[in-house]
Design an enzyme around this catalytic site. Structure first.
Site, PDB file in Angstrom:
ATOM      1  N   VAL A  57       0.858  -1.177   0.000  1.00 17.74           N
ATOM      2  CA  VAL A  57       0.000   0.000   0.000  1.00 17.74           C
ATOM      3  C   VAL A  57       0.900   1.235   0.000  1.00 17.74           C
ATOM      4  CG1 VAL A  57      -1.743   1.332   1.263  1.00 17.74           C
ATOM      5  CG2 VAL A  57      -1.861  -1.172   1.228  1.00 17.74           C
ATOM      6  N   SER A 138      11.614   4.807  20.828  1.00 17.32           N
ATOM      7  CA  SER A 138      13.064   4.950  20.849  1.00 17.32           C
ATOM      8  C   SER A 138      13.525   5.112  22.286  1.00 17.32           C
ATOM      9  CB  SER A 138      13.468   6.189  20.038  1.00 17.32           C
ATOM     10  OG  SER A 138      14.828   6.520  20.222  1.00 17.32           O
ATOM     11  N   TYR A 151      13.209  15.207  17.803  1.00 15.01           N
ATOM     12  CA  TYR A 151      13.052  13.753  17.741  1.00 15.01           C
ATOM     13  C   TYR A 151      12.586  13.211  19.094  1.00 15.01           C
ATOM     14  CZ  TYR A 151      14.165   8.856  16.748  1.00 15.01           C
ATOM     15  OH  TYR A 151      14.103   7.502  16.573  1.00 15.01           O
ATOM     16  N   ALA A 153      10.899  14.779  21.373  1.00 14.81           N
ATOM     17  CA  ALA A 153       9.502  15.175  21.572  1.00 14.81           C
ATOM     18  C   ALA A 153       8.566  14.224  20.843  1.00 14.81           C
ATOM     19  CB  ALA A 153       9.291  16.605  21.087  1.00 14.81           C
ATOM     20  N   SER A 154       8.943  13.841  19.620  1.00 12.75           N
ATOM     21  CA  SER A 154       8.075  12.951  18.846  1.00 12.75           C
ATOM     22  C   SER A 154       8.012  11.560  19.454  1.00 12.75           C
ATOM     23  CB  SER A 154       8.559  12.881  17.395  1.00 12.75           C
ATOM     24  OG  SER A 154       9.791  12.190  17.274  1.00 12.75           O
ATOM     25  N   LYS A 155       9.152  11.030  19.885  1.00  8.62           N
ATOM     26  CA  LYS A 155       9.166   9.664  20.410  1.00  8.62           C
ATOM     27  C   LYS A 155       8.653   9.607  21.851  1.00  8.62           C
ATOM     28  CE  LYS A 155      10.707   7.547  16.748  1.00  8.62           C
ATOM     29  NZ  LYS A 155       9.900   6.525  16.051  1.00  8.62           N
TER      30      LYS A 155
END
Length: 256
Positions: A57, A138, A151, A153-155
């Site tokens: 996809v 992570s 990074y 903050a996102s993980k």
């Protein structure tokens, strides 16, 4: 056990393809979802070579409508979704004062927003199958990494998203866990070393390994080792595990 439908977002990347191959080896059918292009075609070929059914996809995880359409395609093909693995991710490092709004949006959209909306779209089907969600976070989602604030903050958001969704979906029999690897030997680590190594990619990698407690014996984690943990977390024997953020990091986050 009958074959399950396993959807892997970011399935053409290093940890994504390793995870797809692990589930395929167990007889599950695979939906590999990633950006359209040669890398997705190659991933489909590698999975099909195992002898399992596979659907590719092509989609952009940053788009909410695309997330919904990808889930619809997976369900139309596989009859439902038993396992969702959110493996899509990008890395960014450098001083925070140099981060642009576009940088922030790209990292958060891929690493966090996409995982949320893909899981939301898949939730009715996961409830129907009493399935499982694995978010690849992570070690940087558990402890701060100097120079990688966006990074982290996102993980970190992905870790707490996993815990919140685990609580929300537990009454429906759906389990949600986060897997938190340290540095994994994938194309992403090679990209990091090239992009941020100041012309010395091998030195960059040595600096990463210098933080590992193994000293001279330190090595990067293998993508197959992460895939094995993910596969275990989706098996009946791991039923009590939900809402966990499990480091697979050679002890990097254990302390100093």
């Amino acid at each position: 056990m009958s074959a399950r439908t396993v959807m892997i977002a970011g399935g053409a990347g290093g940890m994504g393809i390793a995870t797809a191959l692990r589930f395929a080896a167990g007889g599950d059918r695979i939906v590999v979802a990633d950006l359209e292009g040669p890398r997705l075609d190659e991933a489909k070929g590698r999975i099909a070579a195992v002898g399992t059914e596979v659907l590719g996809v092509g989609f952009d995880i940053r788009s909410v409508p695309a997330c919904r359409e990808a889930v619809e395609a997976a369900v139309a093909w596989g009859g439902g979704i038993d396992v969702l693995v959110n493996a899509a991710g990008v890395w960014l490092e450098g001083p925070s004062v140099q981060v642009s709004e576009q940088d922030w949006d790209r990292v958060l959209d891929i690493n966090l927003k996409g995982a949320f909306f893909l899981t939301a779209a898949a939730t009715p089907h996961l409830i129907a199958s009493r399935g499982a969600v694995i978010n690849i976070a992570s070690d940087a989602g558990l402890v701060g990494n100097n120079g990688a604030a966006v990074y982290c903050a996102s993980k970190g958001g992905l870790v707490l998203l996993s815990k919140a969704l685990a609580l929300e979906l537990a009454p429906h029999g759906v389990r949600v866990n986060a897997v938190c690897p340290a540095d994994v030997a994938t194309p992403m680590i090679e990209y990091q070393a090239t992009a941020y190594g100041d012309g010395d990619p091998e030195g960059y990698k040595r600096r990463l390994l210098s933080h590992y407690p193994q000293g001279d014996r330190a090595r990067f984690i293998k993508a197959e080792e992460v895939a094995e943990l993910i596969h275990f977390l989706c098996e009946p024997g791991s039923a009590p595990l939900t809402g966990a953020a499990l480091p697979i990091d050679f002890g990097v986050t254990a302390g100093y």
